[in-house]
Design an enzyme around this catalytic site. Sequence first.
Site, PDB file in Angstrom:
ATOM      1  N   HIS A  81       0.813  -1.217   0.000  1.00 20.65           N
ATOM      2  CA  HIS A  81       0.000   0.000   0.000  1.00 20.65           C
ATOM      3  C   HIS A  81       0.851   1.274   0.000  1.00 20.65           C
ATOM      4  O   HIS A  81       0.350   2.352  -0.287  1.00 20.65           O
ATOM      5  CB  HIS A  81      -0.994  -0.004   1.167  1.00 20.65           C
ATOM      6  CG  HIS A  81      -0.405   0.298   2.512  1.00 20.65           C
ATOM      7  ND1 HIS A  81      -0.073  -0.687   3.420  1.00 20.65           N
ATOM      8  CD2 HIS A  81      -0.095   1.469   3.124  1.00 20.65           C
ATOM      9  CE1 HIS A  81       0.394  -0.142   4.522  1.00 20.65           C
ATOM     10  NE2 HIS A  81       0.405   1.179   4.371  1.00 20.65           N
ATOM     11  N   ASP A 119       0.218  -7.705   1.725  1.00 21.66           N
ATOM     12  CA  ASP A 119       0.585  -6.287   1.683  1.00 21.66           C
ATOM     13  C   ASP A 119       2.097  -6.100   1.660  1.00 21.66           C
ATOM     14  O   ASP A 119       2.641  -5.219   2.332  1.00 21.66           O
ATOM     15  CB  ASP A 119      -0.031  -5.531   2.861  1.00 21.66           C
ATOM     16  CG  ASP A 119      -0.075  -4.021   2.619  1.00 21.66           C
ATOM     17  OD1 ASP A 119       0.202  -3.597   1.486  1.00 21.66           O
ATOM     18  OD2 ASP A 119      -0.370  -3.269   3.564  1.00 21.66           O
ATOM     19  N   SER A 143       4.620   2.644   7.812  1.00 21.50           N
ATOM     20  CA  SER A 143       4.242   1.484   6.987  1.00 21.50           C
ATOM     21  C   SER A 143       5.425   1.005   6.159  1.00 21.50           C
ATOM     22  O   SER A 143       6.086   1.787   5.478  1.00 21.50           O
ATOM     23  CB  SER A 143       3.086   1.846   6.053  1.00 21.50           C
ATOM     24  OG  SER A 143       1.895   2.005   6.756  1.00 21.50           O
TER      25      SER A 143
END
Length: 480
Positions: free
Chosen positions: A110, A140, A213
């Site tokens: 992402h 992910d 992230s």
Amino acid sequence: MLSVAGSMAFGAVPYAAAPVAAQDAPSSFADLAQQISPSVVNITTTTTIAADTQRPPMFPNGSPFEEFFRDFMNPGGPGGPGPQAQPHRAEALGSGFIISEDGYIVTNNHVIENADDIQIELFSGKTLEAKLVGTDASTDIALLKVESDEPLPFVPFGNSDQMRVGDWVLAMGNPLGQGFSASSGIVSARNRALQGTYDDYIQTDAAINRGNSGGPLFNMDGQVIGVNTAILSPNGGSIGIGFSMASNVVQKVVQQLREFGETRRGWLGVQIQDVTADVAEAMGVDTASGALITDVPDGPAKDAGIQAGDIITSFAGQNVSDTRELVNRVADAPIGESVPVVVLRDGRTQTLNVTLGRREEAQGAQPGRPNGQQTPEHNGEVLGLTVMPLNPEVAQELGLDAEARGLAITEVDEMSEAFQKGLRAGDVITEANQQPVGSVSDLTAQVTAAVDGGRKSMLLLVRREGAPRFVALSVEAQPQ
């Protein structure tokens, strides 16, 4: 609220053999941070946002702003062309880490999804352009590659299975775009599942925020035991509940992305559910374990003779305790090779050899539908359910083939066990006690058979919008 825009990191300490002695908190993380920082990178992505005509602000009728914005948004008057929106570019920030001296970098999917340009900032301040090697939306994870004139500092993966609740960890990344930053904490929980099929998250209380992230979660040996992916937060900021995809999952994905540019997971070709205590009792089995087959569409399992109602107890020589365990073992199994699968059927075990397919090639497979003859239409009430035999019109309205056979549920008594277990109008019963049912009398006969057989419950195979699941309902109180 679960957020992936700002992920969180989890930390762990090296596995200690002493089962009782508590470990002292490190006096400082400085040496560890200094050792691993050069391998952590900041990621900046640029994405082109296509032009679109955004909805104008809404004002109450008669507002003094109403006419102004109508003229502004439609300069050509009523029916005019409206604003000429232009494409524009948007930037996003994230984190990652280098896993090889020749420039392979791991981050979250992402972080780089739909990016036109990916820039990597090294700890030294040097900036390099990155190319996308491959992604895996299921976990992910994304793999990038940069070219460098000199070997790059990198970090190894550790064994996430050795991490224990309470182990110290160190998270690093680029929170809120502030640049390289470290935060410490402990492993709060393991084996967390969020929303994905292959989830295996480490939960940590290390401070993670937006921009973390894709960053690494380190154990005290400087090994990556997780990739910071998500946080649980009501406001988008860290509240001490973050999730990091376990390194033992990430390593397998990275290896396939590096070799093939894509993932290649095994595919068995079944729909499954866990064996709960009431389902086990209804099926007459002693232990509530294994993976119960609810449907077998065309595919490897069907070719090998696996049937709906079978319970998979072992896969490739390893015991299967639940559906999650089976899914992960199938995914890791070799494609195109024969694998022994032990199933429990009618109280007996048998071994079937299944040649696995590739999941990515079978994503669009649809489950098969039971066929049968139409039965005269009449309603009946059984187990707190009002049911009627399917006809072609009702079957198609419920998303089934016109020839599908079963009992459509038209009403559910809200005081019944059936309602408590989630059965609703529009569901379709296709089997009872693993026998096909096409009429109310078929269902009542199976209730009677369960009672006469001394069973406390009976098993229904129910479809909702085509998706099957087994539900066990008590029959002890049913009239005989």
